[in-house]
Design an enzyme around this catalytic site. Structure first.
Site, PDB file in Angstrom:
ATOM      1  N   ASP A  27     -15.130  19.509 -20.065  1.00  0.00           N
ATOM      2  CA  ASP A  27     -15.917  19.208 -18.869  1.00  0.00           C
ATOM      3  C   ASP A  27     -15.299  19.962 -17.687  1.00  0.00           C
ATOM      4  OD1 ASP A  27     -17.481  17.766 -16.819  1.00  0.00           O
ATOM      5  OD2 ASP A  27     -18.042  16.478 -18.488  1.00  0.00           O
ATOM      6  N   HIS A  49     -16.197  23.375 -17.644  1.00  0.00           N
ATOM      7  CA  HIS A  49     -17.385  23.455 -16.807  1.00  0.00           C
ATOM      8  C   HIS A  49     -17.064  23.968 -15.408  1.00  0.00           C
ATOM      9  CE1 HIS A  49     -19.746  20.359 -19.485  1.00  0.00           C
ATOM     10  NE2 HIS A  49     -19.248  21.376 -20.158  1.00  0.00           N
TER      11      HIS A  49
END
Ligand SMILES: *[C@@H]1O[C@H](CO)[C@@H](O)[C@H](O)[C@H]1NC(C)=O
Ligand SMILES: *[C@@H]1O[C@H](CO)[C@@H](O)[C@H](O)[C@H]1NC(C)=O
Ligand SMILES: *[C@@H]1O[C@H](CO)[C@@H](O)[C@H](O)[C@H]1NC(C)=O
Ligand SMILES: *[C@@H]1O[C@H](CO)[C@@H](O)[C@H](O)[C@H]1NC(C)=O
Ligand SMILES: *[C@@H]1O[C@H](CO)[C@@H](O)[C@H](O)[C@H]1NC(C)=O
Ligand SMILES: *[C@@H]1O[C@H](CO)[C@@H](O)[C@H](O)[C@H]1NC(C)=O
Ligand SMILES: *[C@@H]1O[C@H](CO)[C@@H](O)[C@H](O)[C@H]1NC(C)=O
Ligand SMILES: *[C@@H]1O[C@H](CO)[C@@H](O)[C@H](O)[C@H]1NC(C)=O
Ligand SMILES: *[C@@H]1O[C@H](CO)[C@@H](O)[C@H](O)[C@H]1NC(C)=O
Ligand SMILES: *[C@@H]1O[C@H](CO)[C@@H](O)[C@H](O)[C@H]1NC(C)=O
Ligand SMILES: *[C@@H]1O[C@H](CO)[C@@H](O)[C@H](O)[C@H]1NC(C)=O
Ligand SMILES: *[C@@H]1O[C@H](CO)[C@@H](O)[C@H](O)[C@H]1NC(C)=O
Length: 398
Positions: A218, A241
């Site tokens: 993430d 991310h």
């Protein structure tokens, strides 16, 4: 007689001085192995760890809370709370390993330090969250998966020289804290592990982050509501991310986010580069004074992105975001994008972005033999472009 008295007095004085000297210079070590921990990586040592901390915390002089080298302590949730008489120094030289079972965790954190000033954590050791078994349950447990390290209400604190692997939830979360330095950490989890943010920051003022290598599933770093005066430097991110301000505006009455400065970082193979995202239908707040400077992208999707229409599931309401974004500068951002749209600035219809500057941007297509052309797209923002611009700023409309 007099001389005996004098020598006795001298002895007494030197004895007292020695004691004082010892207590001020020789830090007492508090080791869980002295508090009935097994340190075999199999027995649950949570209670021993907390008992050790409690003793160190009550000690009248500077102490060291030591996780010794070459030793693995299996532990469920463990909260190390203050205030202490003198905050112990925390040296994690060995490994803390989280118990497998998610049902053991009721609080948001696995290892938590709370209500402490002048806290220093380092030692070269490892926090292994053993997340693999819990990740398949991430959807049903979404908010409950515990963060490996939670710093809550700490101040004047340093966190340095540690390795984090495979957290169940976030690797590190810093909340309601002030004056924090985070340096020299390696954070690693698989690129497909859900919600395993590297560091999440919220309601925290004055935090400096540098020298981190983060690969995760993430956001490498996520910056939430109430974060102010955040400096990020010399961080590598990927997979992951990217570095993200947000998501903002999910809840009512969120505090503003301001003064986030990201410098000299590199991102590789990430799904975003530097991102600001706010929820649709959010309640009003402000996000301002951000600089992203000297950032290198390597095969990144969405290298530069503002997304004010963030809506990861179908449950969001339609009205535009009310988070006002202003004073955002992107300076010297270069490298490769793996999507045609390398710069995407999608601002809110109800509160357009203000004072967004693109300066010396050079983003070419990755892995594309036919073309280096990238595109940009904008809505509800007038961009000020300075210096090199590749792609041309905002040629297409959304
Ligand atoms: C830890 O293990 C390494 C490698 O086996 C060894 O060199 C080192 O001396 C050990 N340290 C301690 C404190 O036992
Ligand atoms: C990190 O910790 C290890 C083990 O304690 C130590 O040898 C090393 O010098 C530390 N590194 C830094 C940069 O402090
Ligand atoms: C942090 O340290 C500064 C300087 O030593 C001190 O003034 C301040 O009170 C400390 N902060 C807290 C919350 O204790
Ligand atoms: C992190 O990784 C780098 C590069 O592999 C290494 O040099 C450094 O010692 C590691 N840091 C820690 C705390 O293990
Ligand atoms: C970032 O790295 C450079 C070069 O290694 C170094 O000079 C600088 O001090 C680092 N910045 C921080 C905040 O550690
Ligand atoms: C930027 O970071 C890299 C390593 O990540 C370092 O080699 C370089 O010196 C840094 N530059 C500055 C200006 O801090
Ligand atoms: C938000 O703030 C308003 C005004 O201070 C208050 O009435 C309301 O209850 C708050 N809402 C939440 C969810 O905290
Ligand atoms: C935001 O930046 C402007 C211009 O640099 C500065 O005047 C202002 O004080 C900053 N605001 C905050 C809250 O830091
Ligand atoms: C944005 O920057 C300008 C100066 O460039 C400053 O006057 C203004 O107060 C800043 N906005 C915010 C919300 O801080
Ligand atoms: C490569 O660039 C061409 C021309 O801009 C574009 O049509 C194509 O989709 C790009 N290929 C990839 C893999 O992005
Ligand atoms: C794309 O850019 C790279 C790096 O600048 C260059 O080596 C390559 O020749 C360029 N390709 C095209 C088709 O322009
Ligand atoms: C962009 O500038 C034009 C001309 O000054 C203005 O009419 C428009 O409202 C501005 N749009 C935004 C989103 O600020």
């Amino acid at each position: 007689m007099a001389s005996t008295m004098t020598s006795k007095a001298l002895f007494l004085v030197s004895f007292i001085l020695t004691c004082l000297w010892k207590s001020s210079f020789e830090q007492e070590i508090f080791n869980p192995l002295d508090y009935e921990a097994e340190g075999d990586g199999v027995t649950d040592d949570s209670q021993a760890l907390v008992d050790t901390w409690d003793s160190a915390c009550e000690h009248h002089a500077p102490a060291i809370f030591l996780i010794p080298e070459n030793t693995t302590f299996l532990s469920g949730p463990a909260s190390f709370q203050g205030p202490c008489r003198v905050t112990p120094t925390v040296q994690i030289r060995g490994t803390l390993k989280a118990v497998d079972s998610i049902s053991a965790f009721h609080d948001p954190g696995w290892i938590e330090f709370k209500h402490l000033d002048d806290l220093h954590i380092d030692g070269g050791g490892t926090l292994d969250g053993q997340g693999a078994r819990s990740w398949p349950h991430a959807c049903s447990y979404c908010k409950k998966l515990p963060m490996s390290l939670r710093l809550l209400k700490v101040s004047n604190t340093t966190l340095s020289n540690l390795t984090f692997v495979d957290s169940k939830g976030f690797h590190i979360s810093v909340q309601q804290s002030t004056s924090i330095k985070v340096t020299l950490l390696n954070i690693t989890a698989p690129g497909n592990s859900p919600n395993t943010d590297g560091i999440h920051i919220s309601e925290t003022t004055d935090i400096k982050i540098s020298g981190l290598h983060i690969s995760t599933g993430d956001d490498c770093i996520s910056i939430g509501q109430g974060a102010t005066d955040v400096h990020i430097e010399n961080v590598t991110c990927g997979p992951g991310h990217g570095i993200s301000i947000g998501s903002l505006g999910k809840y009512q009455n969120e505090s503003d986010v301001s003064g986030v400065h990201v410098r000299n970082c590199s991102l590789s193979d990430t799904t975003n580069g530097v991102r600001i995202k706010t929820w649709q239908g959010s309640s009003p707040s402000q996000a301002f004074n951000f600089t992203f400077q000297d950032i290198v992208m390597d095969n990144v999707s969405n290298p530069i992105i503002i997304d004010q229409e963030y809506c990861p599931d179908a449950t969001c309401v339609a009205p535009p975001s009310k988070v006002k974004i202003s004073n955002v500068t992107y300076n010297r951002i270069r490298g490769t994008s793996n999507e045609l749209v390398a710069v995407s600035l999608v601002c809110s219809q109800s509160v357009p972005c203000e004072n967004v500057i693109l300066q010396d941007i050079d983003l070419t297509m990755a892995n594309n033999v036919t073309s280096n052309a990238t595109l940009s797209t904008c809505s509800n923002v007038n961009v000020t472009a300075v210096g090199t611009q590749n792609p041309d700023p905002c040629l297409t409309k959304v």
